[in-house]
Write a protein that holds these residues in place. Structure first.
Motif, PDB file in Angstrom:
ATOM      1  N   LEU A  68      -6.626  -1.668   4.848  1.00  0.00           N
ATOM      2  CA  LEU A  68      -6.484  -0.423   5.609  1.00  0.00           C
ATOM      3  C   LEU A  68      -7.781   0.375   5.659  1.00  0.00           C
ATOM      4  O   LEU A  68      -8.033   1.103   6.621  1.00  0.00           O
ATOM      5  N   ASP A  69      -8.607   0.231   4.644  1.00  0.00           N
ATOM      6  CA  ASP A  69      -9.883   0.946   4.592  1.00  0.00           C
ATOM      7  C   ASP A  69     -10.986   0.271   5.406  1.00  0.00           C
ATOM      8  O   ASP A  69     -12.057   0.843   5.592  1.00  0.00           O
ATOM      9  N   GLY A 118      -2.225   5.031  12.338  1.00  0.00           N
ATOM     10  CA  GLY A 118      -1.757   6.394  12.614  1.00  0.00           C
ATOM     11  C   GLY A 118      -1.793   6.724  14.093  1.00  0.00           C
ATOM     12  O   GLY A 118      -0.876   7.365  14.613  1.00  0.00           O
ATOM     13  N   SER A 160       0.838  -1.199   0.000  1.00  0.00           N
ATOM     14  CA  SER A 160       0.000   0.000   0.000  1.00  0.00           C
ATOM     15  C   SER A 160       0.872   1.247   0.000  1.00  0.00           C
ATOM     16  O   SER A 160       1.755   1.396   0.856  1.00  0.00           O
ATOM     17  N   LYS A 161       0.593   2.154  -0.909  1.00  0.00           N
ATOM     18  CA  LYS A 161       1.326   3.422  -0.931  1.00  0.00           C
ATOM     19  C   LYS A 161       1.064   4.233   0.347  1.00  0.00           C
ATOM     20  O   LYS A 161       1.870   5.068   0.727  1.00  0.00           O
ATOM     21  N   LYS A 162      -0.059   3.975   0.995  1.00  0.00           N
ATOM     22  CA  LYS A 162      -0.385   4.679   2.239  1.00  0.00           C
ATOM     23  C   LYS A 162       0.654   4.404   3.326  1.00  0.00           C
ATOM     24  O   LYS A 162       0.820   5.198   4.237  1.00  0.00           O
ATOM     25  N   MET A 163       1.362   3.314   3.212  1.00  0.00           N
ATOM     26  CA  MET A 163       2.358   2.941   4.215  1.00  0.00           C
ATOM     27  C   MET A 163       3.705   3.621   3.989  1.00  0.00           C
ATOM     28  O   MET A 163       4.587   3.546   4.833  1.00  0.00           O
ATOM     29  N   GLU A 164       3.845   4.324   2.859  1.00  0.00           N
ATOM     30  CA  GLU A 164       5.122   4.975   2.567  1.00  0.00           C
ATOM     31  C   GLU A 164       5.448   6.085   3.558  1.00  0.00           C
ATOM     32  O   GLU A 164       6.611   6.457   3.704  1.00  0.00           O
ATOM     33  N   ASP A 203      -4.428  -1.693   0.563  1.00  0.00           N
ATOM     34  CA  ASP A 203      -5.330  -0.544   0.716  1.00  0.00           C
ATOM     35  C   ASP A 203      -6.708  -0.988   1.183  1.00  0.00           C
ATOM     36  O   ASP A 203      -7.328  -0.331   2.019  1.00  0.00           O
ATOM     37  N   LEU A 224      -6.474   1.979   8.930  1.00  0.00           N
ATOM     38  CA  LEU A 224      -5.455   2.982   8.617  1.00  0.00           C
ATOM     39  C   LEU A 224      -5.354   4.024   9.726  1.00  0.00           C
ATOM     40  O   LEU A 224      -4.251   4.368  10.162  1.00  0.00           O
ATOM     41  N   ASN A 225      -6.471   4.522  10.199  1.00  0.00           N
ATOM     42  CA  ASN A 225      -6.430   5.529  11.257  1.00  0.00           C
ATOM     43  C   ASN A 225      -5.923   4.937  12.569  1.00  0.00           C
ATOM     44  O   ASN A 225      -5.265   5.626  13.346  1.00  0.00           O
TER      45      ASN A 225
END
Length: 174
Positions: free
Chosen positions: A117-118, A139, A6-10, A114, A135-136
């Motif tokens: 994570l969603d 974070g 997932s690019k969100k993990m970058e 992704d 995902l949140n």
């Protein structure tokens, strides 16, 4: 370095790795005796803070599908209040536990998609501007680690240790 699924993990993965470095640095040189000291019986001790940070990593791993149990969960799960009648693990034991779980969670951060994570992950915060997704939660775990490392850093100074160094151990790959 592995590319995350997932690019969100970058953004998350470098923060996670830096927290691993900071965690080891902030504990560097702290004696076992000092790690159990509290300030005017108002603060948690360093052992509790370190144990709570590690427990957060287990929680993060659990949300990402890793079924590893924190051997000290009964002391630290969900920020359980410090209880001076309990026997807490040593810093050495906590560091071993940290290394045991951190590499596994690091791998999961690379593998999560992704779609995963969603997914909704309800934690009961009931804050209107926070959608309770995996995902949140990731974070929030990263934020909690920042907070705990800062608290341990403050305790270092109060206990007359030098400030934390920002050295990087190239061998710490997670």
């Amino acid at each position: 370095m592995n590319t995350p699924e997932s690019k969100k993990m970058e953004v998350i993965i470098p923060a996670y790795r830096m927290h691993s470095q900071s965690f080891m640095n902030v504990l560097d040189g702290i004696s076992e005796d000092d790690a159990l000291k509290r300030i005017e019986n108002k603060t948690n001790h360093i052992v509790w803070m370190a144990g709570n940070l590690i427990n957060m990593r287990y929680g993060l791993g659990w949300v990402l599908g890793l079924r590893e149990e924190d051997p000290y969960s009964d002391l630290f799960f969900q920020g359980k209040a410090l209880d001076e009648s309990f026997k807490y693990p040593t810093l050495a034991e906590l560091k071993e536990n940290f290394h045991r779980i951190s590499a596994k969670v690091f791998q999961k951060l690379h593998e999560v998609t992704d779609e995963e994570l969603d997914e909704i992950f309800e934690i009961g915060m009931n804050i209107p501007f926070i959608k309770e997704t995996k995902l949140n939660f990731v974070g929030m775990c990263i934020g909690r680690e920042d907070y705990l490392c800062g608290q341990i850093g403050l305790m270092r100074r109060i206990l007359d240790y030098p400030g934390m160094k920002y050295d990087v151990d190239e061998n710490l790959k997670y």
